[in-house]
Design an enzyme around this catalytic site. Structure first.
Site, short mmCIF file in Angstrom:
data_model
loop_
_atom_site.label_atom_id
_atom_site.label_comp_id
_atom_site.label_asym_id
_atom_site.label_seq_id
_atom_site.Cartn_x
_atom_site.Cartn_y
_atom_site.Cartn_z
N GLU A 312 40.00 45.61 20.77
CA GLU A 312 40.65 45.35 22.49
C GLU A 312 40.50 47.34 22.72
OE1 GLU A 312 41.94 45.32 25.30
OE2 GLU A 312 42.51 43.17 24.42
N ASP A 316 38.17 48.53 25.23
CA ASP A 316 38.97 49.72 27.11
C ASP A 316 39.01 51.12 26.83
OD1 ASP A 316 40.48 47.01 27.12
OD2 ASP A 316 42.44 47.33 26.11
N SER A 562 39.84 40.60 28.86
CA SER A 562 39.64 42.31 28.08
C SER A 562 38.94 43.04 28.26
CB SER A 562 40.23 41.52 26.39
OG SER A 562 41.12 41.47 26.63
N ASP A 603 31.57 37.26 47.13
CA ASP A 603 32.19 35.56 46.66
C ASP A 603 31.14 35.54 45.57
OD1 ASP A 603 33.53 33.25 47.38
OD2 ASP A 603 32.62 32.65 49.01
N ILE A 604 31.86 34.62 44.11
CA ILE A 604 31.49 34.05 43.95
C ILE A 604 31.16 32.70 43.79
CG2 ILE A 604 31.09 33.28 40.93
CD1 ILE A 604 30.72 36.53 42.11
N GLY A 622 35.35 31.24 49.63
CA GLY A 622 35.89 32.22 49.39
C GLY A 622 37.26 32.07 48.26
N ASP A 624 39.48 31.28 45.25
CA ASP A 624 39.68 30.61 44.61
C ASP A 624 40.47 30.45 42.68
OD1 ASP A 624 37.24 30.54 41.91
OD2 ASP A 624 36.33 30.24 43.69
#
Length: 645
Positions: A312, A316, A562, A603-604, A622, A624
């Protein structure tokens, strides 16, 4: 575990009282042990109802909505403390009740923030005061815990109290060394408006078995990805992200700008891993370290190593530091190696007025009562640490783990820090509509199950309307870096759904209503909160698959929200750099501006976030509950922000 905050009338000891909180069943791992002796002393804490919370949304929108003339005019911490301090009526009402019940005035103290009353009471006094019985419970690992199944307050007092500890919660700290394996994200809260569920004992946000850590894929030969941009569908690198979202390398470091990454011990980075990554992707940063803010004894420990301890933090910091270079990155390392820490413990360090309200039965206690190697025996850090302009956190809870009162109190703290100008981004989870550990909620027993069926399990703090929740996308297998992405469906699934606790915020209302009107999900209230009146998440997304990360001396592929959260935080930090260069303020709470500028996102429209034995929700045109508004288009988002005051 079921907690009720609804007022259930009860005639107790000749006076009208109401049940303030209630727990119907014990959480997994806990068993009744014994009745407490009446002479034992309990540290009682009363969270007073804060003033002006009914206007909190208006206050925050006034400094964060793009149409407000006061955009960017963030409040001072003193102004915030004064505005939300409990009223004198609340303080007087609760104190008078305590005194009339036999608690002498000199035994009662209030915190610096005026938000809490605290006093010590014998078990006999506490039981008489709250019309309850306290018992000692023990976890299967042997840790004791004091709790009651419910407690009562006089009807005229109840509106002035958020909650009382010790109470009905079982989110007790368990030392990391004896934590049972679970998975990525971590503790959570009981949904007041949704299914009553049982909670797990707290595992510690940074525990290697925590459900909110990234997922490891194959080890790779770094020489195989030299032609980076042609291989982005297989291996994500910093340059792939820059190509995806059209943002440049950093080139300035304004002293007023700052970016913070929060890590919870024992999660820790290894300097050798940072240097290995920098040597390949950001050569001038070799031997560069983040600026360490050690909270409650937090250190980048090296005693325990391996992906479960370093994955992690390495992920990061390698990406955050590279993407904003030469701007420095602040590392908030929270909690010692024995007890760990909660989100509240981190917030305590930023806001001393919040500190005194910690629940000693839920949050970490310092000096560490467990003792032993790695324990922090100094005083708890209450204030003294500054909030960076952007803070990214890749850990989280299920919303169904903590009481709603505890959750709301914490969410309001994010609101206050947003008023002060801090941007909070949180990862939305890696199990689609399921919760940490891929757990869903059994509709009959209200217990967590194995995720093959049941009620959807939303994440917290992602459901808090005062933070920005970040989902995950991926490059379509075989596609180019310039092609449209889809929802992440490799190793992990973007966390998303609807809250059972928090109402629908005004800035998101149009987007959520449009989603239900144009793309109604094929599930009923037996699966999720379909009232269309609650907060939806995530807000936006970024790539979360196939990240090239140096961990424990070699490169591996890593997956998860993450990864997407610190990338978005980096993009916000670059926007702050540009605004500061133009003599403007930093961006602060971003959600109102994001939702007012949907055209600033890619937009996906492909992919879903399966879970609980269902395909989950689907990505559509839009907003979701899979990828939110989509992924950032940096030039458009920057332009939108540079137009603002």
């Amino acid at each position: 575990m079921y907690f009720s905050l609804f007022s259930l009338g009860a005639l107790v000891a000749g006076s009208l009282a109401v049940v303030h909180e209630k727990r119907d069943v014990l959480p997994p791992g806990w068993k009744y042990h014994d009745k407490l002796q009446s002479s034992e002393v309990l540290p009682m804490r009363i969270a007073l109802t804060q003033s002006n919370l009914d206007q909190a949304d208006d206050f925050l929108l006034d400094v964060s909505h793009p149409e407000s003339p006061n955009f960017g005019k963030h409040w001072t911490h003193e102004e915030i403390a004064n505005k939300f301090a409990p009223s004198s009526e609340t303080f007087d009402t609760v104190k008078s009740w305590l005194v009339s019940s036999g608690i002498a005035p000199e035994r009662i103290s209030k915190t610096q923030s005026l938000g809490w009353l605290k006093f010590d009471a014998t078990v006999a006094e506490a039981e008489s005061l709250l019309k309850t019985e306290y018992h000692l419970y023990k976890h299967e690992i042997g840790k004791p815990h004091v709790a009651c199944s419910d407690y009562h307050l006089p009807e005229h007092v109840a509106p002035h109290v958020d909650f009382i500890t010790p109470g009905v919660n079982f989110d007790t700290k368990v030392p990391h060394g004896v934590v049972k394996p679970m998975e990525k994200r971590a503790p959570s809260t009981t949904a007041a408006a949704g299914p009553p569920v049982k909670t797990h004992a707290a595992l510690g946000l940074g525990a290697p078995s925590s459900g909110s850590l990234p997922k490891k894929g194959a080890n790779i030969d770094i020489k195989s990805i030299f032609d980076e941009l042609k291989n982005c569908n297989k291996t994500i690198t910093p340059n792939c992200l820059r190509a995806l979202y059209l943002f440049p390398p950093g080139f300035t470091a304004n002293s007023k700008n700052s970016y913070g990454i929060v890590e919870y011990t024992p999660q820790a980075y290894l300097q050798g891993d940072l240097d290995l990554f920098f040597a390949n992707f950001s050569k001038n940063q070799v031997q560069r370290t983040p600026t360490l803010n050690s909270i409650d004894g937090g250190i980048p420990q090296t005693t325990n190593q391996g992906f479960a301890f370093n994955g992690e933090s390495d992920l990061d910091l390698e990406y955050a530091m590279t993407l904003i270079n030469p701007q420095k990155t602040t590392l908030y390392q929270v909690g010692d190696q024995v007890e760990g820490a909660s989100f509240n413990d981190f917030l305590d360090a930023l806001d001393g007025s919040y500190c005194a309200g910690d629940d000693p039965f839920q949050d970490a206690t310092y000096p560490d009562p467990f003792g032993g190697p790695g324990s922090y025996q100094g005083p708890k850090n209450c204030g003294g640490f500054s909030a960076t302009k952007v803070i990214s956190t890749s850990y989280g809870y299920n919303e169904a783990d903590l009481t709603a009162a505890y959750e709301r109190r914490q969410c309001n703290e994010y609101m206050k820090l947003g008023l002060a100008g801090t941007t909070f981004v949180f990862s939305s989870g890696d199990n689609g509509v399921a919760g940490n550990g891929n757990q869903c909620i059994d509709p009959v027993t209200k217990q967590y199950n194995n995720g093959s069926s049941g009620i959807f399990n939303p994440a917290f703090p992602s459901t808090c309307p005062y933070i920005t929740s970040i989902g995950a996308t991926q490059i379509v297998p075989g596609a180019k870096v310039t092609d449209p992405e889809e929802a992440c469906q490799t190793v992990i699934f973007s966390g998303g759904g609807f809250s059972n606790v928090f109402p629908l915020p005004s800035y998101q209302s149009s987007a959520v209503k449009s989603f239900f009107a144009n793309h109604p999900p094929p599930y009923g209230a037996d699966r999720f909160n379909n009232s269309q009146q609650t907060r939806g998440f995530p807000d936006i997304s970024a790539n979360g698959a196939n990240y090239v990360v140096a961990v424990d001396g070699r490169f591996s592929l890593v997956y998860g929200t993450s990864a997407s959260a610190p990338v978005v935080g980096s993009i916000f930090t670059l926007i702050n750099e540009a605004r500061l260069a133009a003599g403007k303020s930093t961006i602060g709470f971003v959600n109102p501006t994001l939702y007012a500028n949907p055209g600033a996102f890619n937009d996906i429209t492909q992919g879903g976030n399966r879970g609980c034995g269902t395909p989950g929700f689907q990505s559509v045109s839009g907003w979701d509950p899979v990828t939110g508004l989509g992924t950032p288009n940096f030039p458009k988002l920057l332009a939108a922000y540079l137009k603002l005051p």
